[in-house]
Enzyme design. Structure first.
Site, PDB file in Angstrom:
ATOM      1  N   ARG A   1       2.078  -9.508  13.824  1.00 55.15           N
ATOM      2  CA  ARG A   1       1.549  -8.132  13.029  1.00 55.15           C
ATOM      3  C   ARG A   1       0.137  -8.401  12.166  1.00 55.15           C
ATOM      4  NH1 ARG A   1       6.463  -6.498   9.338  1.00 55.15           N
ATOM      5  NH2 ARG A   1       5.294  -4.684   8.872  1.00 55.15           N
TER       6      ARG A   1
ATOM      7  N   ARG B   1      12.336 -11.021   2.702  1.00 53.90           N
ATOM      8  CA  ARG B   1      13.231  -9.963   2.237  1.00 53.90           C
ATOM      9  C   ARG B   1      14.357 -10.040   2.999  1.00 53.90           C
ATOM     10  NH1 ARG B   1       9.230  -4.423   2.800  1.00 53.90           N
ATOM     11  NH2 ARG B   1       9.577  -5.015   4.949  1.00 53.90           N
TER      12      ARG B   1
ATOM     13  N   ARG C   1      -6.420   2.919  11.956  1.00 54.10           N
ATOM     14  CA  ARG C   1      -6.164   1.580  12.247  1.00 54.10           C
ATOM     15  C   ARG C   1      -6.864   0.887  13.308  1.00 54.10           C
ATOM     16  NH1 ARG C   1      -0.550   0.095  10.746  1.00 54.10           N
ATOM     17  NH2 ARG C   1       0.652   1.907  10.715  1.00 54.10           N
TER      18      ARG C   1
ATOM     19  N   LYS D   1       0.914  -1.244   0.024  1.00 60.68           N
ATOM     20  CA  LYS D   1      -0.008  -0.028   0.055  1.00 60.68           C
ATOM     21  C   LYS D   1       0.751   1.244   0.111  1.00 60.68           C
ATOM     22  CE  LYS D   1      -1.351  -0.329   4.699  1.00 60.68           C
ATOM     23  NZ  LYS D   1      -0.763   1.030   5.315  1.00 60.68           N
TER      24      LYS D   1
ATOM     25  N   ARG E   1      15.254  -8.530   8.666  1.00 60.71           N
ATOM     26  CA  ARG E   1      14.846  -7.810   9.721  1.00 60.71           C
ATOM     27  C   ARG E   1      13.809  -8.372  10.915  1.00 60.71           C
ATOM     28  NH1 ARG E   1      11.760  -2.630   8.285  1.00 60.71           N
ATOM     29  NH2 ARG E   1      10.368  -3.998   7.890  1.00 60.71           N
TER      30      ARG E   1
END
Ligand SMILES: [Zn+2]
Length: 223
Positions: free
Chosen positions: A173, A130, A91, A16, A162
């Protein structure tokens, strides 16, 4: 269209941010990633920025009213006269209500909420693949692998995952997203402004869908 006031909603890894930046270029509207707005206000030492900093220094969350105040300052500025693109806020339902109240005080309202829909499985696949070096060069084990395993093509530094991208953290998350943010979908659906976009496709296809959708909204408004 008189003004185009957009909110982007989607899970982490939905792309996004990328879509927000493209929309900013295509529509020539300001893009408000709320984390950036907050950091800028703190850095510039504005009244609300200082207030936000007090909470952050204590390790507390910045209250919704302060965040909404920061957004309102931007929305009320001349740069946002034709509209804006909001990403990262609201949120929660509470934040959505606070934003609605503030916008109506400014005689404004949201035009559309774009939900970039991506399955949990796809989010985990995207984020946990990633790898990043300490100079910020980003690779992806599946979509954009480095030439030598674990080594940055650009600077030769070691590539690492990460903490935020570790599968167990990504799942956590996602859990927060489903609990807190997904109820927003129903909230905006009831108000007739929610639009779903399939985020599993390539970024170009996703932007194409969004452009088509916004063009339809403009036509409907002209009728
Ligand atoms: Zn590097």
């Amino acid at each position: 269209m008189s003004e185009l006031n957009l909110v982007l909603v989607g899970p982490p890894g939905s792309g996004k941010g990328t879509q927000g930046e493209r929309l900013q270029e295509d529509l020539r509207l300001p893009y408000y990633a709320t984390g950036d707005i907050l950091r800028a206000a703190v850095r510039e030492g504005t009244e609300l920025g200082n207030e936000a900093k007090e909470y952050m220094d204590r390790g507390d969350l910045v209250p919704d009213e302060v965040m909404v105040g920061l957004i309102a300052e931007r929305v009320a500025s001349s740069e946002a006269a034709d509209g804006f693109i909001l990403d990262g806020f609201p949120r929660t339902i509470g934040q959505a209500e606070a934003l609605d109240t503030k916008l109506s005080e400014l005689q404004r309202g949201l035009t559309a909420v774009l939900l970039i829909d991506v399955s949990d499985e796809e989010v985990v696949r995207r984020l946990s693949g990633r790898r990043i070096c300490l100079n910020g060069h980003v690779f992806h084990m599946e979509f954009d692998p480095p030439k030598a395993e674990g080594v940055c093509d650009v600077c030769g530094e070691r590539l690492e995952i990460r903490d935020d991208d570790k599968p167990e953290v990504v799942r956590h998350r996602l859990g927060t997203y489903h609990d807190k943010t997904e109820p927003l979908v129903g909230y905006y659906e009831e108000r007739g402004i929610l639009h779903r976009v399939d985020g599993k496709q390539a970024p170009d296809e996703v932007s194409g869908r969004i452009s088509g959708l916004l063009a339809t909204l403009r036509k409907e408004e002209e009728l």
